[in-house]
Scaffold this motif. Structure first.
Motif, PDB file in Angstrom:
ATOM      1  N   GLU A 387      44.083  44.202  32.136  1.00  0.00           N
ATOM      2  CA  GLU A 387      42.692  43.725  32.117  1.00  0.00           C
ATOM      3  C   GLU A 387      42.209  43.409  33.529  1.00  0.00           C
ATOM      4  OE1 GLU A 387      40.413  43.310  29.197  1.00  0.00           O
ATOM      5  OE2 GLU A 387      41.886  44.927  28.997  1.00  0.00           O
ATOM      6  N   ARG A 391      39.042  45.279  35.341  1.00  0.00           N
ATOM      7  CA  ARG A 391      37.925  44.499  35.910  1.00  0.00           C
ATOM      8  C   ARG A 391      37.741  44.814  37.399  1.00  0.00           C
ATOM      9  NH1 ARG A 391      35.252  40.271  33.963  1.00  0.00           N
ATOM     10  NH2 ARG A 391      36.719  40.136  32.230  1.00  0.00           N
ATOM     11  N   ASN A 395      34.437  46.616  39.163  1.00  0.00           N
ATOM     12  CA  ASN A 395      33.656  45.997  40.239  1.00  0.00           C
ATOM     13  C   ASN A 395      33.704  46.812  41.531  1.00  0.00           C
ATOM     14  OD1 ASN A 395      32.778  43.777  38.704  1.00  0.00           O
ATOM     15  ND2 ASN A 395      34.701  42.690  39.037  1.00  0.00           N
ATOM     16  N   PHE A 439      32.290  45.064  32.715  1.00  0.00           N
ATOM     17  CA  PHE A 439      33.097  43.999  33.317  1.00  0.00           C
ATOM     18  C   PHE A 439      32.300  43.211  34.354  1.00  0.00           C
ATOM     19  CE2 PHE A 439      36.811  46.465  31.780  1.00  0.00           C
ATOM     20  CZ  PHE A 439      37.506  45.436  31.176  1.00  0.00           C
ATOM     21  N   SER A 472      32.956  41.797  25.331  1.00  0.00           N
ATOM     22  CA  SER A 472      32.240  41.131  26.418  1.00  0.00           C
ATOM     23  C   SER A 472      32.080  39.643  26.108  1.00  0.00           C
ATOM     24  CB  SER A 472      30.856  41.769  26.591  1.00  0.00           C
ATOM     25  OG  SER A 472      29.975  41.314  25.570  1.00  0.00           O
TER      26      SER A 472
END
Length: 620
Positions: A387, A391, A395, A439, A472
């Protein structure tokens, strides 16, 4: 089951034959295509020529899975089809090979034949047939197939008859190769290299072994076809000539590794090459070669074999994820290797690549696969590391992901839905980009996701948007979307199965409680196998962080369902057991809890032969 090939009356599960854009995902369309093809192909491989006895089950099923895979490759992206099949094989069949239910492609014994409609008989059986094609070549394999059908039309035969037709049509000896039918387990192939600059020769040494499996402590060497190429420093393919040959013959060669240790030496190699090994996944083995991360990045960019470009990306991802897992276990701050980011950035920026291929390469190895390759699986560390990586990638790669998403979404708006390879590819890339973008937790990305959910003209885009919402932190939007979806599709059982699955697989805390609540929903019943697979199966097999909760509540829940289903549908009950049978893969505390639930099932009363066989073998 998906379907049955009764002669003159094929029978299909509704999920394996009914599909339209508004109610079935692209994956469901492809599954329908493959299963209808599979049952049709059985007219020859299974009906015109059939099995002498149940031990020969892979004679028809392995062969026909191979045939339907070839068909799907022709209908869609051949490389992506191969990637999907191998990912499934390595995650699930390799786990079966390493567990208490491990058996050979041609089993030696069984209590209940229903338990041997397995991944080993089907998927590994198909890989064995594929290896024969790899060794003989496409033309030689076709000659062997034609002879097999001509020789045995109207007969009930054995695996030996199939292999004999291949031998006779091509003048070869496949006696040693037949160990793939009789020996269980996944072979390990360790490869080392040596380059002699003065002699301009390059040697590869292969060492094969296979771990003990139930009833088979010792294994003889297999015949392992290894398709390979050699790349120079610029990424160009080197012409391959083995020592002793008069001339080079192509840039991809198939080596038949048939000894415990064996060395092959290539001549006329002007510089140290980088090997591209096991191209197209030419054998179902666990390959080990000491690639560096820089070498894997190079293969991702230059390898001429599409499967191996993906495989290099997977190996790079595994190395990065295992580093993150170690950091998590030591209590260190998580820091991800920038090389993975840059490798994926170059993929996103290269618009000449097949969109389906890019989507596959953006997909990190699953938690189930990371569990399979672990000596002792740390479920919490695996989940946290994966995870974190997702993420970070979302980004760091926000801009190229956003560009690819917007471009593909705009095309989707302007183009009528088609169940075609090009459209499948575009939607696959669009949807994985959206999953990464979510994310960011930005309101503008949430708006894009809601717009896709509300206005999509197909289930692939709508369900993907729903999955992104469910995972989310936007709790209010998530609840509303789930309610809207259920209200709209409440009268369509197959779509409601998807609604159950997407919630069951969500790794957010409270997964078990959500599944228990969903079992009370009026659209759910334990008497429907599709519902059981959609909710309970999805939770136990896909939601590892919640199923493997340290208190053992996930195990107790699954055992309770197996005990209930033992009386309702023994076949479904025995298949649901698979996650508990792999108890040896986990830490001692979880092992004790999982074993305890298996023992409780065994002591619960009169068990069906289906369930008894799996439980008793798991505890042996």
């Amino acid at each position: 089951m998906g379907a049955m090939e009764n002669k003159g009356l094929n029978i299909f599960n509704s999920s394996a034959v009914l599909a339209r854009a508004e109610t079935a995902t692209d994956a469901a369309h492809q599954r329908v295509e493959a299963i209808v093809a599979h049952e049709y192909f059985h007219n020859w491989s299974g009906n015109r020529v059939t099995c002498r006895d149940w031990f020969q089950l892979s004679l028809k099923e392995g062969f026909t899975v191979f045939r339907d895979a070839q068909f799907s490759s022709d209908m869609n992206s051949a490389t992506v089809k191969r990637i999907e099949d191998v990912a499934y094989l390595r995650t699930h069949q390799f786990a079966e090979d390493a567990g208490p239910m491990a058996h050979s492609v041609r089993p030696e014994s069984f209590i209940e034949i229903s338990n041997f409609y397995t991944l080993t008989v089907y998927e590994k059986g198909a890989e064995v047939v594929r290896m024969i094609q790899t060794l003989l070549g496409a033309e030689g394999f076709r000659k062997g197939s034609d002879l097999y059908f001509e020789r045995h039309d109207g007969q009930a035969v054995t695996v030996d008859d199939f292999v004999k037709a291949m031998e006779d049509a091509n003048g070869v000896d496949l006696a040693q190769f037949k160990r793939w039918y009789s020996q269980s387990g996944t072979p390990r192939l360790v490869v080392s290299e040596q380059y002699d600059a003065q002699a301009q020769s390059y040697s590869l040494t292969f060492r094969q072994s296979c771990p003990p499996t139930p009833g088979q402590p010792n294994k003889e060497p297999f015949v392992i076809p290894v398709a390979l190429g050699l790349l120079d420093a610029n990424g160009a393919e080197i012409a391959l000539r083995l020592q002793g040959e008069d001339a080079a013959s192509g840039t991809t060669r198939v080596l038949a590794v048939n000894e415990a240790e064996q060395t092959f030496t290539f001549a006329d190699v002007p510089e140290r090459p980088l090997p591209s090994l096991l191209r197209g996944f030419s054998a179902p083995v666990k390959l080990e070669f000491p690639y560096s991360r820089d070498q894997l990045m190079f293969l991702m960019q230059h390898d001429g074999d599409g499967f191996n470009r993906w495989e290099a990306g997977q190996q790079l991802s595994v190395q990065v994820l295992q580093e993150l897992i170690g950091q998590y276990q030591r209590g260190e701050p998580l820091a991800m290797d920038e090389r993975l980011t840059e490798a994926l950035r170059s993929l996103l920026q290269n618009e000449t690549l097949d969109a389906a291929m890019v989507a596959e390469m953006l997909s990190l190895p699953s938690e189930a696969y990371l569990t399979e390759i672990s000596e002792v699986a740390d479920v919490d560390a695996i989940h946290a590391a994966r995870e974190f990586a997702r993420r970070e990638l979302g980004n760091r790669l926000f801009e190229p992901l956003y560009q690819r998403y917007m471009t593909n979404r705009e095309v989707s708006r302007q183009t009528a839905y088609e169940a075609s390879a090009e459209h499948f590819a575009r939607r696959a890339l669009q949807n994985i980009a959206l999953a990464y973008l979510m994310f960011s937790e930005r309101s503008d990305i949430l708006s894009l996701c809601l717009d896709q959910f509300d206005n999509a003209d197909n289930m692939t885009e709508r369900l993907s948007a729903l999955a992104s919402l469910i995972n989310s932190p936007f709790e209010e939007k998530r609840a509303k979307a789930l309610e809207t979806f259920a209200e709209h599709f409440k009268d369509n059982p197959l779509v409601m199965d998807q609604w159950f699955s997407v919630q069951a697989a969500s790794p957010l805390p409270g997964g078990l409680e959500r599944v228990q609540a969903l079992m009370l929903h009026p659209a759910f019943t334990l008497k429907n196998p599709n519902k059981v697979r959609a909710l309970i199966g999805a939770f136990a097999n896909q939601n590892l962080v919640n199923f493997h909760r340290a208190d053992g509540s996930g195990y107790r829940f699954l055992a309770d369902q197996v005990i209930t289903l033992n009386a309702l549908n023994p076949q479904i009950a025995s298949r649901l057991l698979a996650p508990l049978t792999r108890w040896r893969k986990y830490d001692s505390a979880r092992q004790a809890l999982m074993k305890g639930e298996l023992e409780r099932i065994l002591a619960s009363g009169e068990l069906s032969s289906d369930v008894y066989e799996v439980v008793s073998k798991s505890l042996a």
